[in-house]
Motif scaffolding. Structure first.
Motif, PDB file in Angstrom:
ATOM      1  N   ASN A  73      16.025   7.730   6.725  1.00  0.00           N
ATOM      2  CA  ASN A  73      16.403   7.890   8.013  1.00  0.00           C
ATOM      3  C   ASN A  73      17.661   7.090   8.172  1.00  0.00           C
ATOM      4  O   ASN A  73      18.668   7.660   8.887  1.00  0.00           O
ATOM      5  N   ARG A  74      17.838   5.940   7.817  1.00  0.00           N
ATOM      6  CA  ARG A  74      18.838   5.078   8.125  1.00  0.00           C
ATOM      7  C   ARG A  74      20.396   5.695   7.366  1.00  0.00           C
ATOM      8  O   ARG A  74      21.181   5.627   7.872  1.00  0.00           O
ATOM      9  N   ILE A  75      20.072   5.977   6.219  1.00  0.00           N
ATOM     10  CA  ILE A  75      21.071   6.277   5.348  1.00  0.00           C
ATOM     11  C   ILE A  75      21.853   7.810   5.985  1.00  0.00           C
ATOM     12  O   ILE A  75      22.874   8.019   6.276  1.00  0.00           O
ATOM     13  N   ASN A  76      20.886   8.679   6.641  1.00  0.00           N
ATOM     14  CA  ASN A  76      21.277   9.943   7.206  1.00  0.00           C
ATOM     15  C   ASN A  76      21.592   9.809   8.514  1.00  0.00           C
ATOM     16  O   ASN A  76      22.385  10.657   9.207  1.00  0.00           O
ATOM     17  N   SER A  77      21.322   8.754   9.331  1.00  0.00           N
ATOM     18  CA  SER A  77      22.033   8.288  10.628  1.00  0.00           C
ATOM     19  C   SER A  77      22.987   7.430  10.629  1.00  0.00           C
ATOM     20  O   SER A  77      23.491   7.434  11.822  1.00  0.00           O
TER      21      SER A  77
ATOM     22  N   SER B 186       1.006  -1.255  -0.087  1.00  0.00           N
ATOM     23  CA  SER B 186       0.141   0.034  -0.016  1.00  0.00           C
ATOM     24  C   SER B 186       0.931   1.188  -0.140  1.00  0.00           C
ATOM     25  O   SER B 186       1.950   1.096   0.207  1.00  0.00           O
ATOM     26  N   ILE B 187       0.253   2.493  -0.346  1.00  0.00           N
ATOM     27  CA  ILE B 187       1.192   3.605  -0.321  1.00  0.00           C
ATOM     28  C   ILE B 187       1.664   3.934   1.157  1.00  0.00           C
ATOM     29  O   ILE B 187       2.764   4.329   1.399  1.00  0.00           O
ATOM     30  N   SER B 188       0.940   3.589   2.143  1.00  0.00           N
ATOM     31  CA  SER B 188       1.357   3.797   3.476  1.00  0.00           C
ATOM     32  C   SER B 188       2.502   2.707   3.849  1.00  0.00           C
ATOM     33  O   SER B 188       3.634   3.343   4.439  1.00  0.00           O
ATOM     34  N   VAL B 189       2.554   1.529   3.394  1.00  0.00           N
ATOM     35  CA  VAL B 189       3.712   0.704   3.612  1.00  0.00           C
ATOM     36  C   VAL B 189       4.918   1.232   2.926  1.00  0.00           C
ATOM     37  O   VAL B 189       6.230   1.347   3.427  1.00  0.00           O
ATOM     38  N   LEU B 190       4.738   1.709   1.463  1.00  0.00           N
ATOM     39  CA  LEU B 190       5.904   2.056   0.869  1.00  0.00           C
ATOM     40  C   LEU B 190       6.424   3.574   1.245  1.00  0.00           C
ATOM     41  O   LEU B 190       7.655   3.531   1.287  1.00  0.00           O
ATOM     42  N   ARG B 191       5.622   4.404   1.709  1.00  0.00           N
ATOM     43  CA  ARG B 191       5.979   5.504   2.491  1.00  0.00           C
ATOM     44  C   ARG B 191       6.726   5.169   3.788  1.00  0.00           C
ATOM     45  O   ARG B 191       8.056   5.992   4.027  1.00  0.00           O
ATOM     46  N   GLN B 192       6.591   4.223   4.378  1.00  0.00           N
ATOM     47  CA  GLN B 192       7.195   3.737   5.763  1.00  0.00           C
ATOM     48  C   GLN B 192       8.583   3.369   5.241  1.00  0.00           C
ATOM     49  O   GLN B 192       9.633   3.398   5.803  1.00  0.00           O
ATOM     50  N   ALA B 193       8.726   2.422   4.264  1.00  0.00           N
ATOM     51  CA  ALA B 193       9.912   1.733   3.803  1.00  0.00           C
ATOM     52  C   ALA B 193      10.835   3.076   3.160  1.00  0.00           C
ATOM     53  O   ALA B 193      11.982   2.939   3.458  1.00  0.00           O
ATOM     54  N   ALA B 194      10.302   3.999   2.685  1.00  0.00           N
ATOM     55  CA  ALA B 194      11.139   5.069   2.174  1.00  0.00           C
ATOM     56  C   ALA B 194      11.795   5.978   3.166  1.00  0.00           C
ATOM     57  O   ALA B 194      12.955   6.270   3.166  1.00  0.00           O
ATOM     58  N   ASN B 195      10.862   6.317   3.918  1.00  0.00           N
ATOM     59  CA  ASN B 195      11.416   6.899   5.261  1.00  0.00           C
ATOM     60  C   ASN B 195      12.437   6.199   5.978  1.00  0.00           C
ATOM     61  O   ASN B 195      13.345   6.820   6.467  1.00  0.00           O
ATOM     62  N   ASP B 196      12.141   4.863   5.994  1.00  0.00           N
ATOM     63  CA  ASP B 196      12.945   4.122   6.832  1.00  0.00           C
ATOM     64  C   ASP B 196      14.409   4.200   6.078  1.00  0.00           C
ATOM     65  O   ASP B 196      15.520   4.249   6.820  1.00  0.00           O
ATOM     66  N   VAL B 197      14.728   3.965   4.871  1.00  0.00           N
ATOM     67  CA  VAL B 197      15.729   3.819   4.091  1.00  0.00           C
ATOM     68  C   VAL B 197      16.430   5.354   4.260  1.00  0.00           C
ATOM     69  O   VAL B 197      17.662   5.298   4.453  1.00  0.00           O
TER      70      VAL B 197
END
Length: 334
Positions: free
Chosen positions: A71-75, A58-69
């Motif tokens: 955030n992890r790259i930036n932290s 779903s769009i919510s799952v995809l948005r969560q995955a994108a934000n996860d990636v």
């Protein structure tokens, strides 16, 4: 944060312990050059090491995955994956991703195979990536202005999507010289891609995609690789493909593939295609110095015409100082 659905397979959960049970794609050595070339041709790159895999999200799952990636790259500078691969993507979600609005709420580039219902999303990790591309583009505009070439002589296409043989793809930036008649199918002459150095193998495959799918209308691809550890640096690689014959045969096409996918590139002395590969003249920028400058773009390759006589038009040269300024954002970012 919403939990990932059972239909989601991810290699980038927030907890390190989840990595053991997460499904990742292959290893950098999992493809031979010939297999990689076929992958490039068919295109969608479903052999990206460490990529997040999603199935019918779903769009919510995809948005969560994108934000996860993102955030992890930036932290975590040790985390290098930029890619989310989606299969069985619904038509409404395809339209959302390809629309004018950003449904993922983080910067990304899209490669879409609508027929196979497959998508590759490249997450742009931080503002430094965007600013590097913008800074280089701004310097390019200034140099063209110094030659008397006004912006009306070309268009900058940013994340415009180009339809290839089997899928559509976006660049970080591209330039198309203006003509008397304009076609919606007109390809740029110059393409710029920016990514983490760990994504180099995929960005190299992207280079071939631009050349091949445009039927060699794309003349120049510039790759900016950002390395974040152990020391920050930017590596610039210039690919310039110049056909010396009017017809690109299957054999020459295969030869170009082998050249892009080999490291170091194969000898091209007797080829009807001259492929200049900047790994032979690699430019490396650190916070202290710039090695192997300048970067020179052939005027004819960029503007699709010879320099006009008795004008300031000439090859476009980026000095060490120019490149240091363009890349300064990478070193200023915490």
């Amino acid at each position: 944060m919403l939990p990932l659905s059972p239909s989601t397979i991810s290699s980038s959960s927030l907890d390190t312990k989840d990595a053991e049970s997460a499904k990742t794609i292959g290893s950098p050595e999992s493809l031979s050059p010939d297999e990689a070339a076929r992958d490039c041709d068919s295109y969608l790159p479903f052999e990206i090491p460490g990529a997040v895999l999603l199935t019918a999200p779903s769009i919510s799952v995809l948005r969560q995955a994108a934000n996860d990636v993102c955030n992890r790259i930036n932290s975590d500078t040790s985390y290098s994956n930029q890619f989310i691969i989606v299969s069985n993507i619904s038509q409404p979600l395809q339209e959302q991703l390809g629309g004018d609005r950003n449904p993922l709420e983080v910067p990304y580039r899209l490669t879409l195979d609508a027929q196979r219902q497959q998508v590759v999303i490249r997450i742009m990790p931080s503002g430094a990536h965007e600013r590097l591309t913008q800074s280089f583009t701004g310097e390019l505009i200034e140099k063209l202005l110094d030659m008397g070439i006004r912006p009306r002589a070309y268009t900058l296409n940013a994340a415009t999507r180009y339809q290839g043989r089997t899928c559509a793809k976006e660049a970080d930036q591209s330039l198309t010289p203006s003509r008397d008649t304009f076609s919606d199918n007109e390809w740029p002459s110059l393409v710029i891609e920016t990514g983490l150095s760990e994504s180099e193998a995929q960005l190299r495959a992207d280079v071939y995609w631009w050349f091949s799918n445009s039927d060699y209308q794309v003349n120049v691809v510039i790759l900016f690789h950002i390395q974040r550890s152990p020391e920050r640096r930017v590596t610039i690689k210039l690919y310039s493909l110049r056909p010396t014959t009017p017809r690109i045969t299957r054999g020459l096409n295969a030869e170009a593939q082998r050249t892009l996918l080999s490291n170091p590139p194969l000898p091209q002395a007797d080829s009807s295609i001259v492929l200049r590969h900047s790994e032979v003249h690699e430019i490396i920028i650190t916070s202290r110095d710039v090695q192997n400058a300048p970067l020179e773009l052939e005027f004819e390759s960029v503007m699709r015409r010879h320099p006009a006589p008795n004008t300031r038009e000439k090859n476009i040269t980026f000095t060490a100082e120019d490149l240091a300024v363009c890349c300064s954002h990478v070193f200023l970012e915490s």
